[in-house]
Design an enzyme around this catalytic site. Structure first.
Site, PDB file in Angstrom:
ATOM      1  N   ASP A   1      79.044  40.556 -22.027  1.00 19.78           N
ATOM      2  CA  ASP A   1      78.448  41.620 -22.821  1.00 19.78           C
ATOM      3  C   ASP A   1      77.024  41.272 -23.262  1.00 19.78           C
ATOM      4  O   ASP A   1      76.623  40.122 -23.278  1.00 19.78           O
ATOM      5  CB  ASP A   1      79.303  41.886 -24.068  1.00 19.78           C
ATOM      6  CG  ASP A   1      79.393  40.655 -24.969  1.00 19.78           C
ATOM      7  OD1 ASP A   1      79.677  39.571 -24.442  1.00 19.78           O
ATOM      8  OD2 ASP A   1      79.159  40.784 -26.184  1.00 19.78           O
ATOM      9  N   GLU A   2      76.294  42.298 -23.621  1.00 21.34           N
ATOM     10  CA  GLU A   2      74.965  42.176 -24.246  1.00 21.34           C
ATOM     11  C   GLU A   2      74.043  41.204 -23.497  1.00 21.34           C
ATOM     12  O   GLU A   2      73.455  40.300 -24.084  1.00 21.34           O
ATOM     13  CB  GLU A   2      75.124  41.758 -25.713  1.00 21.34           C
ATOM     14  CG  GLU A   2      75.902  42.778 -26.534  1.00 21.34           C
ATOM     15  CD  GLU A   2      76.086  42.376 -27.983  1.00 21.34           C
ATOM     16  OE1 GLU A   2      76.094  43.261 -28.849  1.00 21.34           O
ATOM     17  OE2 GLU A   2      76.252  41.173 -28.266  1.00 21.34           O
TER      18      GLU A   2
END
Length: 553
Positions: free
Chosen positions: A328-329
């Site tokens: 993620d991210e």
């Protein structure tokens, strides 16, 4: 306004139909509860009660004819949990003498729990004689013992133990197989004793997965044998987990029927990896995502996964069949400014930084499959690479509605559109998923009330019975930026218990008014068992509003 709302609803309904046009829609059957409510959390699926009070013998015993470490350990724990007061009850023939446990598949005693385990149980509590508990696995038996423990109460007037509304007949099973709690030891270190206390409390709510977010940008507290400098990324010399600590925690969890899934978030959230091995980062000033231009990066990823899995299941550091690899991210700016990364890309025929990200995700899957591990990724991996991903991947959803600017009906439409598209796109594409919807099940969001936790349902937007099977469960998440040992329990409880019931009990057990007294009672139970729990009325991590009993706070 009403006409606009109807139009939006019709559009959303159309999108759902389009997404699932190849699926056969079948109605979902709710569970049947033959009595209105039991003083148990989570609420059992099916039960009947009587109208009398059963007296519990002072020499109450647990027994089984089967050799089982899991059961014997549970008997010892629950004897102390249930019978914490001295009882004056003298030996008599018309009292409940003890609990007899029979497990159909006793071989589960020596195995590690899995997603496929049968946790069902049948419990009969008579007016006198022996309580009978039967389960398919030892893990189902543990759930039955917990239910029994919540039905036994101490009569302070007569100083004896009783079971109200006897006799009881309970047939119970979980609605979802994956019922999790994420704890984060990378933002604040949690000592082993704290983790064990959380595992105890999880078992009381029948949660069965601890998602251990063990490392992140801020710290790397775990020992890696092949790379002994990795835990130089810990906050301090004292805030580390040896592999012996991890073995201890994993076994402690197993004895409570709880799986532990570790998370190593790659390629983002990994700046702490550089403390021990600087080549893991693109540069000293731009430390994440991980550096693809040096071979040590992929060597360490592979070797960490191998240490997690062990050479055999018995030797595994984390024996669970799943491993979480984040994903993620991922912000690519450090790669974009690195000459070494750009050179590596040219040499490997990679032209887009998005494809560097893809390379990490695919590499993580490859090395995990090689050691019999199924990968869980956060939703960004799916939203970036979609159906190109390995179909065995489990997607953990945490979408946030609040990131969408408010513009009246446009906000309502767009937020519903994103939620519908993501959840249904995941399952319609054939991927399994875990619900950790941020607005409802993030424990570090202190302003989110227990009612919000309770009102959320992982099947809220998935009414197709075939697609529902791909939603394997949910997790509440205690991200650790503002959680340390001083407020860990208070942040988790009692709100996690509200989600725990939605993950265990029938879908139609969803009435907030009926839940409130049981949740208040469960909060008192936690206090009696040494687990701190925030007041229902004043909110998470806040002091009680004034003097009063635990059930009215």
């Amino acid at each position: 306004a009403t006409e606009m709302s109807n139009v939006l609803l019709r559009v959303v309904f159309f999108l759902v139909l389009v997404c699932c046009k190849t699926q056969n829609v079948k109605p979902v059957q709710g569970g049947v509860r033959l009595s209105a409510q039991a003083p148990v959390l989570p609420q059992p699926q099916n039960f009947t009660t009587g109208l009398r009070i059963a007296q519990v013998c002072s020499l109450f015993t647990f027994r089984t004819s089967q050799r089982s470490r899991v059961l014997l350990d549970a008997f010892y724990r629950y004897k102390k949990l249930i019978f914490s007061h001295f009882s004056r009850q003298k030996l008599m023939s018309n009292c409940v003498k003890g609990l007899t446990v029979r497990v159909d598949n006793i071989t589960t005693d020596s195995t590690y729990p899995s997603l496929e385990d049968d946790e069902s149980y049948v419990l009969h509590i008579p007016l006198s004689g022996w309580v009978m508990l039967r389960a398919v696995t030892v893990f189902g038996a543990l759930r039955g013992v917990e239910t029994f423990s919540q039905l036994v109460h101490f009569n302070f007037t007569h100083k004896l133990y009783q079971v109200a509304k006897a006799p009881w007949d309970i047939r119970d099973f979980p609605r979802f197989q994956h019922r999790g709690l994420l704890i984060d030891t990378a933002r604040h270190f949690q000592p082993v004793a704290n983790i064990k206390r959380i595992l105890d409390s999880m078992s009381y709510a029948k949660l069965n997965v601890m998602h251990w977010h063990i490392v992140d940008t801020q710290s790397f507290p775990m020992e890696v044998k092949l790379y002994p400098n990795m835990w130089e990324g810990s906050f301090s010399y004292w805030e580390r987990y040896t592999q012996e600590d991890i073995y201890d925690i994993v076994e402690y969890a197993r004895l409570r029927g709880i799986r532990i899934i570790p998370e190593f978030d790659i390629p983002g959230h990994a700046a702490s990896w550089c403390a021990g091995y600087s080549d893991l980062c693109p540069s000293s000033s731009c430390t994440q995502p991980l550096n693809p231009a040096h071979n040590i990066t992929f060597e360490i990823i592979e070797d960490i996964v191998k240490e997690v899995a062990g050479k055999t299941d018995a030797a595994a550091l984390f024996p669970d069949g799943f491993i979480h690899l984040g994903g993620d991210e991922v912000k690519t700016s450090c790669w974009e400014t690195s000459p070494a990364v750009r050179k590596w890309m040219r040499e490997n025929g990679i032209f887009l930084f998005q494809d560097v990200y893809r390379h990490f995700v695919e590499y993580g899957h490859k090395v995990s499959e090689a050691v019999r591990r199924t990968v869980i990724n956060w939703e960004e991996a799916f939203t970036n690479f979609g159906t190109e991903m390995n179909k065995n991947t489990v997607i953990q959803i945490w979408i946030r509605e609040e990131s969408i600017p408010y513009v009246g009906y446009v906000h309502i439409f767009v937020s519903v559109w994103i939620l519908v598209v993501l959840i249904l796109q995941v399952v319609c594409s054939g991927f399994r998923c875990i619900d950790s919807y941020e607005n409802h099940w993030y424990l570090d969001w202190r302003g989110t009330s227990w009612k919000t936790f309770y009102n959320h349902d992982p099947h809220k937007l998935v009414d197709n019975v075939d697609l529902q099977k791909l939603v394997i469960g949910g997790e509440v998440c205690a991200w650790g930026e503002h959680i340390d040992g001083s407020n860990l329990d208070l942040t988790i409880w009692p709100r996690a218990a509200a989600a725990a019931e939605r993950l265990w009990s029938s879908r139609d057990v969803n009435n907030v008014t009926m839940m409130k007294p049981r949740l208040a009672s469960f909060r008192c139970l936690l206090h009696r068992r040494g687990i701190s729990s925030s007041p229902l009325q004043s909110g998470t991590r806040k002091e009680p509003s004034g003097p009063g009993g635990c059930d009215v706070q």
